[in-house]
Write a protein that holds these residues in place. Structure first.
Motif, PDB file in Angstrom:
ATOM      1  N   ASN A   5       0.833  -1.215   0.000  1.00 52.74           N
ATOM      2  CA  ASN A   5       0.000   0.000   0.000  1.00 52.74           C
ATOM      3  C   ASN A   5       0.863   1.259   0.000  1.00 52.74           C
ATOM      4  N   HIS A   6       1.927   1.243   0.779  1.00 47.41           N
ATOM      5  CA  HIS A   6       2.841   2.390   0.816  1.00 47.41           C
ATOM      6  C   HIS A   6       3.527   2.564  -0.542  1.00 47.41           C
ATOM      7  N   TRP A   7       3.988   1.456  -1.116  1.00 49.53           N
ATOM      8  CA  TRP A   7       4.652   1.513  -2.417  1.00 49.53           C
ATOM      9  C   TRP A   7       3.686   2.025  -3.483  1.00 49.53           C
ATOM     10  N   GLN A   8       2.441   1.574  -3.443  1.00 55.13           N
ATOM     11  CA  GLN A   8       1.439   2.029  -4.413  1.00 55.13           C
ATOM     12  C   GLN A   8       1.203   3.533  -4.290  1.00 55.13           C
ATOM     13  N   ALA A   9       1.151   4.034  -3.072  1.00 54.42           N
ATOM     14  CA  ALA A   9       0.960   5.477  -2.867  1.00 54.42           C
ATOM     15  C   ALA A   9       2.144   6.263  -3.434  1.00 54.42           C
ATOM     16  N   LEU A  10       3.348   5.744  -3.264  1.00 57.69           N
ATOM     17  CA  LEU A  10       4.527   6.401  -3.839  1.00 57.69           C
ATOM     18  C   LEU A  10       4.472   6.390  -5.363  1.00 57.69           C
ATOM     19  N   LEU A  11       4.070   5.266  -5.942  1.00 56.55           N
ATOM     20  CA  LEU A  11       3.942   5.185  -7.400  1.00 56.55           C
ATOM     21  C   LEU A  11       2.903   6.179  -7.913  1.00 56.55           C
ATOM     22  N   ASP A  12       1.795   6.306  -7.205  1.00 55.71           N
ATOM     23  CA  ASP A  12       0.754   7.263  -7.599  1.00 55.71           C
ATOM     24  C   ASP A  12       1.308   8.691  -7.588  1.00 55.71           C
ATOM     25  N   ALA A  13       2.048   9.029  -6.539  1.00 56.95           N
ATOM     26  CA  ALA A  13       2.635  10.366  -6.438  1.00 56.95           C
ATOM     27  C   ALA A  13       3.686  10.581  -7.530  1.00 56.95           C
ATOM     28  N   TYR A  14       4.461   9.568  -7.832  1.00 58.35           N
ATOM     29  CA  TYR A  14       5.497   9.671  -8.871  1.00 58.35           C
ATOM     30  C   TYR A  14       4.855   9.906 -10.235  1.00 58.35           C
ATOM     31  N   THR A  15       3.765   9.206 -10.504  1.00 61.03           N
ATOM     32  CA  THR A  15       3.054   9.356 -11.772  1.00 61.03           C
ATOM     33  C   THR A  15       2.512  10.771 -11.927  1.00 61.03           C
ATOM     34  N   ALA A  16       2.111  11.394 -10.825  1.00 65.11           N
ATOM     35  CA  ALA A  16       1.545  12.746 -10.862  1.00 65.11           C
ATOM     36  C   ALA A  16       2.609  13.843 -10.852  1.00 65.11           C
ATOM     37  N   ALA A  17       3.857  13.494 -10.579  1.00 62.24           N
ATOM     38  CA  ALA A  17       4.932  14.489 -10.486  1.00 62.24           C
ATOM     39  C   ALA A  17       5.319  14.993 -11.882  1.00 62.24           C
ATOM     40  N   PRO A  18       5.900  16.192 -11.953  1.00 59.49           N
ATOM     41  CA  PRO A  18       6.362  16.716 -13.252  1.00 59.49           C
ATOM     42  C   PRO A  18       7.401  15.787 -13.877  1.00 59.49           C
TER      43      PRO A  18
END
Length: 132
Positions: A84-97
């Motif tokens: 779950n933590h890794w998925q949240a990081l991936l979501d944030a990375y996808t949204a980053a510039p």
């Protein structure tokens, strides 16, 4: 309502997910590890790779250098082994510039690739040194 309270809006705010420097390094280190140990795996596979039980069967096929990478990554990335933590990081990375990232990551997290040019190209060398 007193004068110090602000009225609440009924319209949802659109917050962009942000990553701290530490989270960015952890995420890119995890992607770097996947790229070198399981190149065809999706980015979501990192928690399984870091799990000692899941990787015990796959460790027989690793080179000595890959074993070293995996053992160091387990120490450095133990806190992101939670899916779950890794998925949240991936979501944030996808949204980053995208111009500030070392990897291209598909929106559905099914694939990723290292960037060969751009702002972050030297970070890959730093990631390699972290595991070496």
């Amino acid at each position: 309502m007193n004068h110090t309270q602000r009225p609440r809006s009924n319209t949802p705010t659109n917050h962009r997910a942000t990553l701290s420097t530490r989270q960015l390094v952890d995420l890119e280190l995890g992607l770097y590890l996947l790229r070198h140990l399981r190149p065809s795996a999706p980015p979501t596979a990192l928690p399984d790779l870091l799990s000692s039980a899941a990787s015990a069967t796959g460790q027989a096929r690793l080179t000595p250098q890959q074993h070293k990478y995996l053992h160091r990554a387990r120490l450095l990335l133990a806190h992101v082994a939670n899916p779950n933590h890794w998925q949240a990081l991936l979501d944030a990375y996808t949204a980053a510039p995208a111009d500030r990232l070392a990897f291209d990551l598909s929106r559905d997290h099914s694939r990723f690739a290292e960037k060969s040019v751009g702002f972050s190209r030297n970070r890959i060398a730093v990631l390699r040194k972290m595991l070496a």
